[in-house]
Each structure stands twice: as structure tokens, then as C-alpha cells.
Design a protein around this motif. Structure first.
Motif, mmCIF file in Angstrom:
data_model
loop_
_atom_site.group_PDB
_atom_site.id
_atom_site.type_symbol
_atom_site.label_atom_id
_atom_site.label_comp_id
_atom_site.label_asym_id
_atom_site.label_seq_id
_atom_site.Cartn_x
_atom_site.Cartn_y
_atom_site.Cartn_z
ATOM 1 N N GLN A 167 0.833 -1.191 0.000
ATOM 2 C CA GLN A 167 0.000 0.000 0.000
ATOM 3 C C GLN A 167 0.870 1.243 0.000
ATOM 4 O OE1 GLN A 167 -2.612 -0.235 3.337
ATOM 5 N NE2 GLN A 167 -3.807 -1.934 2.515
ATOM 6 N N GLN A 168 0.392 2.242 -0.685
ATOM 7 C CA GLN A 168 1.129 3.489 -0.776
ATOM 8 C C GLN A 168 1.057 4.237 0.548
ATOM 9 O OE1 GLN A 168 -0.212 6.058 -3.854
ATOM 10 N NE2 GLN A 168 1.439 7.543 -3.611
ATOM 11 N N ALA A 169 2.229 4.688 1.030
ATOM 12 C CA ALA A 169 2.267 5.401 2.302
ATOM 13 C C ALA A 169 1.618 6.767 2.141
ATOM 14 C CB ALA A 169 3.708 5.561 2.774
ATOM 15 N N PRO A 170 0.851 7.205 3.129
ATOM 16 C CA PRO A 170 0.223 8.527 3.024
ATOM 17 C C PRO A 170 1.263 9.623 3.100
ATOM 18 C CG PRO A 170 -0.088 7.616 5.221
ATOM 19 C CD PRO A 170 0.519 6.526 4.384
ATOM 20 N N PRO A 171 1.008 10.750 2.472
ATOM 21 C CA PRO A 171 1.972 11.852 2.534
ATOM 22 C C PRO A 171 2.088 12.384 3.956
ATOM 23 C CG PRO A 171 -0.110 12.585 1.570
ATOM 24 C CD PRO A 171 -0.199 11.092 1.706
ATOM 25 N N GLU A 221 2.039 14.682 7.139
ATOM 26 C CA GLU A 221 1.122 15.766 7.494
ATOM 27 C C GLU A 221 1.901 17.050 7.727
ATOM 28 O OE1 GLU A 221 -2.179 16.883 10.964
ATOM 29 O OE2 GLU A 221 -1.018 15.020 11.051
#
Length: 236
Positions: free
Chosen positions: A71-75, A77
Motif C-alpha cells: 500500500q502506498q504510504a500517506p503523505p 502531514e
């Protein structure tokens, strides 16, 4: 001449290998299976399409190797300044809760780290007489680049207690009513004393080893600092 020809041939071989590696891209079925979390039993590749550009029509290949999986890591914050300040206050609360011995011991580590940064600045940036004579600004950049940044990085990575950081963080938590006056005094006094001891230990090691004896910048910097008036040195 032989070395130039060899380097050119190696560059051409590397470019050809990169192009051959990029000639393959997964088919739509394989990409859909990867996106659904299913690993296909055998990889299916489709050759790239060639597109014509311009009136002359030189064929160009546009291909890319698509790698999927997981899964793509979230950007990360991006916090606004109020949230950053709240985080600083929380860090100050945690630092104020530390014991005298813990803050003092970690203060010794931070003092040695900052001292090591100064040692590195003097041995590298202070040992460039040719650059200092030809370009004093560049020599100052080198002196600053190899000094405090390395000491601060080591301090942050190790979680040591630096007096300047405790002044800002624990001071902020005290002003917000989250830390007591005794915790503020404990953090400041213990970290300052630990930094002082750590810097003296590193200075003793540098003196005993004699590694700065041949550096022309060490004596000049020490002499300039020792001859400053008290008020000027305090303000600096």
C-alpha cells in the motif's frame, strides 16, 4: 586516449542495458492483479507501443517499468504553526518530568556532541588557509557547514539534553502552565551542568590526543574567544 574510449564504451553499454530493462512493462491483467493484492503466477509483459512524432516521423519508444505491491504510504502531514507549538509544549512537559540524574547524564552526551561539532569545524573549516585567503566567504561556509549541524544531528538522534533546546521547550511549557518552576529550574541547571562537563571531557580528549595541535585555526579561535570582553562574550 585508451581510458576515454573505455569510459565511452562502458557508458554506451550501461545506457543499452537500461533501455533493454525499460522495454518491458506489465500487462493490464498483471497490473490489475497487483492492485487487487493478488500475486500472478507468471509475469506477463507487453512490448511498448511506438509513437510517431513530427512530420519526418522518427519512431520513439515510450516505456516504463511499473512496480506495484503493498500500500502506498500517506503523505506526511504538514502541521500549522499552532500545532507545532503544541508539540513543543508537549516535549517540554516530558523533559521537565525527567530526573536530575537523567537530565545531567544526557546533558553530558549533548555537550560532547556539540563539542565534537566544533572540533570538526576547526579541523576541517579552520584548516583551509588557501581558501580563507582566496575566498573568505567560502571558508566561513565550510566552517559553518561542518560545525554545529553535525553536533545538533547527533544530539537529536541520541535524544540528549541540550540547554538551548530545554530553554525553549521547557520554557514554553512553563509559560503555558504545564510545567512547574522547580521542573524548569531542574531542566535548566542539570542540562547546563551536563553540557559543561561533556564539553570539558571532549576538550580534554582533544588536548591529550594532540589532534588539533597542527590546525592553524584552533589557536586563532581560542585566542580570539579568550580575549573578548565579558559583556561582549556574554551577548554573543
Amino acid at each position: 586516449m585508451r581510458s576515454i574510449v573505455t569510459a565511452t564504451l562502458l557508458g554506451l553499454l550501461a545506457a543499452q542495458s537500461s533501455y533493454a530493462f525499460a522495454e518491458f512493462q506489465p500487462s493490464s491483467a498483471a497490473a490489475a492483479a497487483a492492485n487487487n493484492g493478488v500475486r500472478p503466477s507468471s509475469a506477463t509483459f507487453t512490448p511498448p507501443r511506438r509513437q510517431q512524432h513530427g512530420g519526418g516521423g522518427t519512431a520513439r519508444t515510450s516505456a516504463a517499468l511499473h512496480m506495484t505491491g503493498g500500500q502506498q504510504a500517506p503523505p506526511p502531514e504538514l502541521k500549522p504553526p499552532p500545532a507545532l507549538y503544541d508539540g513543543a509544549v508537549a516535549a517540554g512537559i516530558a523533559k521537565g518530568k525527567g530526573s536530575w540524574s537523567k537530565i545531567f547524564k544526557l546533558g553530558i552526551v549533548a555537550g560532547a556532541h556539540i563539542g565534537f561539532g566544533s572540533y570538526l569545524a576547526i579541523s576541517v573549516g579552520g584548516n583551509c588557509p588557501g581558501i580563507a585567503a582566496a575566498n573568505p566567504g567560502l571558508q566561513k561556509i565550510i566552517l559553518g557547514a561542518f560545525g554545529l549541524p553535525f553536533g545538533l544531528i547527533m544530539t537529536l538522534v541520541s535524544g540528549a539534553e541540550l540547554f538551548t533546546g530545554n530553554t525553549a521547550l521547557v520554557g514554553a511549557s512553563y509559560m503555558e502552565g504545564k510545567s512547574t518552576k522547580s521542573e524548569l529550574a531542574k531542566s535548566w541547571i542539570a542540562s547546563y551542568a551536563g553540557n559543561f562537563v561533556g564539553s570539558l571531557l571532549l576538550a580534554y580528549l582533544a588536548y591529550t590526543s594532540g589532534t588539533l595541535a597542527a590546525s592553524p585555526g584552533s589557536v586563532a579561535i581560542a585566542t580570539a574567544k579568550a580575549t573578548l570582553p565579558f559583556q561582549q562574550a556574554f551577548v554573543r
